[in-house]
Design a protein around this motif. Structure first.
Motif, short mmCIF file in Angstrom:
data_model
loop_
_atom_site.label_atom_id
_atom_site.label_comp_id
_atom_site.label_asym_id
_atom_site.label_seq_id
_atom_site.Cartn_x
_atom_site.Cartn_y
_atom_site.Cartn_z
N THR A 66 -10.44 13.32 -0.23
CA THR A 66 -10.73 13.44 -1.67
C THR A 66 -12.22 13.60 -1.94
OG1 THR A 66 -10.83 11.03 -1.89
CG2 THR A 66 -8.71 12.08 -2.30
N HIS A 67 -13.07 13.38 -0.90
CA HIS A 67 -14.51 13.47 -1.08
C HIS A 67 -15.10 14.78 -0.55
CE1 HIS A 67 -14.15 9.32 -2.17
NE2 HIS A 67 -13.84 8.93 -0.96
N GLY A 68 -14.27 15.67 -0.02
CA GLY A 68 -14.82 16.89 0.56
C GLY A 68 -13.74 17.78 1.14
N THR B 200 0.70 17.22 8.36
CA THR B 200 0.76 17.05 6.92
C THR B 200 0.82 15.57 6.59
OG1 THR B 200 3.17 17.07 6.75
CG2 THR B 200 2.05 19.22 6.78
N GLN B 201 0.71 15.26 5.30
CA GLN B 201 0.78 13.86 4.88
C GLN B 201 2.14 13.23 5.17
OE1 GLN B 201 -0.73 13.20 0.90
NE2 GLN B 201 -2.23 14.84 1.10
N GLY B 202 3.17 14.05 5.27
CA GLY B 202 4.51 13.54 5.55
C GLY B 202 4.69 13.01 6.94
N HIS B 203 3.73 13.26 7.83
CA HIS B 203 3.84 12.76 9.20
C HIS B 203 3.59 11.26 9.31
CE1 HIS B 203 3.43 17.06 10.29
NE2 HIS B 203 4.08 16.71 11.37
N ILE B 204 3.08 10.64 8.25
CA ILE B 204 2.78 9.22 8.31
C ILE B 204 4.07 8.44 8.28
CG2 ILE B 204 1.64 7.29 7.16
CD1 ILE B 204 -0.41 9.22 6.13
N LYS B 205 4.28 7.63 9.29
CA LYS B 205 5.52 6.89 9.44
C LYS B 205 5.74 5.97 8.24
CE LYS B 205 7.97 4.10 12.86
NZ LYS B 205 7.85 3.39 14.15
N GLY B 206 6.92 6.08 7.63
CA GLY B 206 7.22 5.28 6.46
C GLY B 206 6.77 5.94 5.18
N SER B 207 5.65 6.65 5.25
CA SER B 207 5.09 7.45 4.16
C SER B 207 5.01 6.67 2.85
CB SER B 207 5.89 8.75 4.00
OG SER B 207 5.19 9.65 3.20
N GLY B 208 5.87 6.97 1.89
CA GLY B 208 5.82 6.28 0.61
C GLY B 208 4.53 6.55 -0.14
N ASP B 209 3.92 5.48 -0.67
CA ASP B 209 2.70 5.61 -1.48
C ASP B 209 1.44 5.80 -0.65
OD1 ASP B 209 4.27 5.19 -3.71
OD2 ASP B 209 3.88 3.03 -3.77
N TRP C 249 1.07 -3.21 1.17
CA TRP C 249 -0.29 -3.27 1.69
C TRP C 249 -1.13 -2.12 1.17
CZ3 TRP C 249 -4.29 -5.64 2.75
CH2 TRP C 249 -5.36 -5.06 3.43
N SER C 250 -0.55 -0.95 1.04
CA SER C 250 -1.30 0.19 0.54
C SER C 250 -1.80 -0.06 -0.88
CB SER C 250 -0.41 1.44 0.58
OG SER C 250 -1.11 2.58 0.11
N ARG C 251 -0.97 -0.69 -1.69
CA ARG C 251 -1.39 -1.01 -3.07
C ARG C 251 -2.49 -2.07 -3.07
NH1 ARG C 251 4.18 -0.33 -4.01
NH2 ARG C 251 4.57 -2.57 -3.83
N TYR C 252 -2.36 -3.08 -2.20
CA TYR C 252 -3.39 -4.11 -2.12
C TYR C 252 -4.73 -3.51 -1.70
CZ TYR C 252 -0.01 -7.97 -2.50
OH TYR C 252 0.93 -8.86 -2.94
N ALA C 253 -4.68 -2.69 -0.64
CA ALA C 253 -5.91 -2.06 -0.15
C ALA C 253 -6.50 -1.14 -1.22
CB ALA C 253 -5.63 -1.28 1.13
N GLY C 254 -5.63 -0.42 -1.93
CA GLY C 254 -6.09 0.46 -3.00
C GLY C 254 -6.75 -0.30 -4.13
N GLU C 255 -6.21 -1.48 -4.46
CA GLU C 255 -6.79 -2.30 -5.52
C GLU C 255 -8.21 -2.74 -5.16
OE1 GLU C 255 -6.63 -6.93 -6.60
OE2 GLU C 255 -4.66 -5.97 -6.58
N LEU C 256 -8.37 -3.26 -3.94
CA LEU C 256 -9.69 -3.74 -3.52
C LEU C 256 -10.66 -2.58 -3.34
CD1 LEU C 256 -8.58 -6.50 -0.99
CD2 LEU C 256 -9.31 -6.79 -3.37
N ASN D 281 -0.81 8.95 -0.94
CA ASN D 281 -1.38 9.08 -2.28
C ASN D 281 -2.55 8.13 -2.49
OD1 ASN D 281 0.55 11.02 -3.00
ND2 ASN D 281 2.01 9.43 -3.63
N ASN D 282 -2.47 6.93 -1.92
CA ASN D 282 -3.52 5.93 -2.13
C ASN D 282 -4.76 6.18 -1.27
OD1 ASN D 282 -2.02 4.58 -4.02
ND2 ASN D 282 -1.28 3.00 -2.63
N ALA D 283 -4.59 6.82 -0.13
CA ALA D 283 -5.71 7.01 0.80
C ALA D 283 -6.67 8.07 0.30
CB ALA D 283 -5.19 7.39 2.18
N ASP D 284 -7.97 7.86 0.57
CA ASP D 284 -8.98 8.87 0.28
C ASP D 284 -9.08 9.87 1.42
OD1 ASP D 284 -10.08 7.64 -2.19
OD2 ASP D 284 -10.62 6.04 -0.82
N ILE D 285 -8.95 9.37 2.65
CA ILE D 285 -9.11 10.20 3.85
C ILE D 285 -7.94 9.94 4.79
CG2 ILE D 285 -10.59 10.75 5.83
CD1 ILE D 285 -12.93 9.52 4.19
N ILE D 286 -7.32 11.01 5.27
CA ILE D 286 -6.29 10.90 6.30
C ILE D 286 -6.75 11.74 7.48
CG2 ILE D 286 -3.88 11.27 6.93
CD1 ILE D 286 -3.15 11.04 4.01
#
Length: 396
Positions: A322-324, A266-275, A230-237, A278-283
């Protein structure tokens, strides 16, 4: 800033208000801001909301609860609205009149939001989003050999054209030898390279937001592969400027146990993590200090007495942007009864600040219930007049 071409993830432990934050700050408040503007000045907003954790009916009632506070300063939670076990009081005629006054707002919201319940696969979400996108514009994508418009092959990178083309096509190579196709129609032009994506909407001013609550409920045999798909799909669109995407995610239970008083995420707190990080602009993360027996938070004398806020204190953090600026923390109060967020001063709380907080918010929790009881309980959301979209399978 957050808009078309952005991908946001809101993360936190269960019960911190992630869904309420997205519902109010990403969905309801922007739509209500447009409602309050002159019609000719409004920006069109469409929200496709995947309610995978709670049924759409419950979400609608939660939104009614929020509007009762936002518009009427009436603190009425979901059990009380539906007169369920755990209700705080009986509803009265004044409540019913206030609910009826919300109809214009709910009608406007319903015209902007499509609520879809039930857990789906990443492919299901992608196919639906792509279908909606193609209905309102041209979605171009390319593999190594061909270019497609809304899924139909239109040309090859070698100059071969298929079918009747309304656009002007030009073929070439850039300085690095990469093949490209220039697609021109009117005053619009896009440049598409191999394996590229681009969306040209009919209405460039329209903002379409896709919300998934929560991504941890996506269907799939392998959790990590499912989240990454899903992260890749959302990133593509997102990369094609085909909308804005907001995912709600649970925090890893192992990381929850190791939280210190700084409550740094940190970014590692996201359950499942993986890609996903990296794909998100804002966390954005949300934390309730009381989950970790933390009763005071602050830095360099900027102190917040968590116990003085009736269990409503929350700490937000921009984990990635990534925007600020990132790694920015901001404290606020969240009313669990209706999902209302109130931002607190950035430099600690004074006695006057606590007094103002009580006057604006907490005193309503202790207000005595009205005497007059309504002739009938509010147990049917049809009491709120909403415009239904007949063409939608699951309209709001």
């Amino acid at each position: 800033s957050f808009g078309t071409g952005s991908y946001m993830i809101v993360v936190g432990p269960s019960g911190t208000g992630k869904t309420a934050f997205v519902d109010t700050e990403i969905v309801l408040n922007p739509i209500l801001q447009q409602f309050l503007r002159e019609p000719s000045m409004r920006q069109e907003i469409e929200v496709i909301y995947r309610a995978q954790e709670r049924p759409p009916r419950q979400k609608i009632v939660n939104w009614i609860s929020y509007l009762l506070w936002w518009k009427e300063r009436r603190l009425v939670d979901l059990p009380t609205l539906l007169q369920l076990t755990g209700k705080k009081r009986a509803l009265n005629d004044e409540d019913m009149a206030a609910i009826d006054r919300l109809s214009p707002y709910m009608e406007f919201i319903s015209d902007s939001v499509t609520l879809i319940g039930g857990a789906k696969t990443p492919q299901d979400l992608y196919d639906y989003a792509l279908d909606r996108i193609q209905q309102e514009g041209a979605y171009f994508h390319a593999d190594m050999h061909y270019v497609y418009r809304n899924g139909v092959k239109m040309c090859s990178f070698n100059g071969e054209k298929f079918g009747e083309q309304q656009a002007e096509l030009e073929f070439g190579k850039d300085k690095k030898g990469n093949q490209f196709v220039s697609i021109k129609r009117g005053n619009r032009e896009i440049l598409l390279t191999q394996q590229g994506h681009k969306y040209v909407p009919k209405n460039p001013k329209k903002l379409r937001v896709h919300v998934v609550d929560t991504i941890n409920k996506l269907r799939g045999d392998d959790t990590l592969k499912t989240l990454n798909a899903w992260s890749r799909y959302a990133g593509e669109l997102r990369d094609a400027d085909a909308g804005a995407f907001v995912d709600i995610s649970q925090m890893s239970k192992d990381d929850m146990k190791s939280m210190d008083k700084k409550m740094h995420i940190t970014q590692g707190h996201i359950k499942g993590s993986g890609d996903i990080p990296n794909n998100a602009d804002i966390i954005l993360s949300l934390i309730d200090p009381l989950h970790y027996d933390i009763t005071e938070w602050g830095n360099d004398g900027e102190i917040y007495d968590v116990t003085a806020m009736q269990g409503s204190f929350r700490l937000g953090q921009i984990v990635k942007n990534t925007h600020g600026d990132s790694i920015h923390k901001f404290p606020f109060v969240m009313l669990g009864e209706n999902g209302y967020f109130y931002e607190l001063p950035q430099k600690g709380m004074t006695a006057n600040d606590y007094a103002e907080l009580h006057e604006k918010i907490f005193k309503y929790r202790g207000a005595p219930p009205p005497d007059a009881q309504a002739a009938m309980p509010f147990n049917d959301i049809s009491k709120i007049k909403t415009t239904r979209r007949s063409e939608e399978k699951n309209p709001f």
